[in-house]
Write a protein that holds these residues in place. Sequence first.
Motif: not given
Ligand code: MG
Length: 321
Positions: A51, A138, A140, A175, A225
């Motif tokens: 990540k 997550s 990504n 999320e 973010h």
């Molecule tokens: Mg995340």
Amino acid sequence: MPVLLATQLAIKKAVAILKKGGIVAFPTETVYGLGADAFNPMAVAKIFEVKSRPQFDPLIVHIGDKNDIYKLCRKVNSKARLLIDRFWPGPLTLVLPKEKIIPNIVTAGLPTVAVRMPSHPVALSLINQLKKPIAAASANLFGRLSPTTAEHVKDQLGDKVDLILDGGKTERGIESTVITFIKNDTILLRPGAIPVESLEAIIGKIKLAVKPTRKPLSPGQLAQHYSPHTRLIILNPRTKIKKNKRCGLLAFTRKKNTSNFAMVEVLSEKGDLREAASNLFSCLHRLDKAGLDIIYAEPVPKINLGYAIMDRLKRAAHKNH
Ligand code: MG
Ligand code: TXA
């Protein structure tokens, strides 16, 4: 890196990979997760690597049985127990004092651990067949848009993961809600798929985490973010749309006059916040791929799930213009 439809056979393959210390992307009801055996520090380290995530950002430990929380956390207070009864399995993450059994890399050295029991059948099969919790983030790249389809994962993480289980588009699209307990207070660390109002109906007042300081309560809550590559601006009544640019619109509901925009994505035709949340990241991914100069985002009402949607949009827009 293969993408496999999440059949029983593919899940078996994923379990074998996790047992050998590999990493697997899998669907949950919120967004796709990138997971490893939570008790294998070397495997967990790969998640940060793939990540490009700074090591100070702790992961969520995903469990397959409500009672497993007692093996992972030292103090499960009465409010936590009420919420577990009501909302698990589901998109609620509890941050509680950790037991030693959890490797420090999972919690980035913090004395607390974030735990949730997802409701997605693929996530649950994976955890239960592994017979261990899965530490996951997550799926990504750090700071980028969250993935709500297997395709999104493939686009961002390419061949860096051992397997992507394709379970279709995630149902909630946003999320989990993250909370913690400090003394007698319940603190919201991240607004998410369960509205604060629903939690307050069970355990009373929840306080908002104070603005990020040098040592934020929740390290992942950075001001910037969830960012698309394209500049994103949240519309307000004074915004002047740049006519000489290729502009996209992320609209809450269908708009009549959109001639200023090269592309329009609608979060919910009927203005339903739950539907809007579930479409948020897919719409942003599509707008981001369209070669636009600017994405304008229409604000949504800041109630229920709208609060979590606005949180994501503000972070996506931060310093992004
Ligand atoms: Mg995340
Ligand atoms: O819905 C979700 O929660 C998804 C799916 C895959 O389960 N996961 C997810 O993980 O969003 P991630 O890593 O992107 O976000 C985890 C959040 C971060 O904001 C992190 O800082 C916070 O949880 N967190 C984790 N452990 C924590 C701790 N011990 N104290 C405070 N915050 C913590």
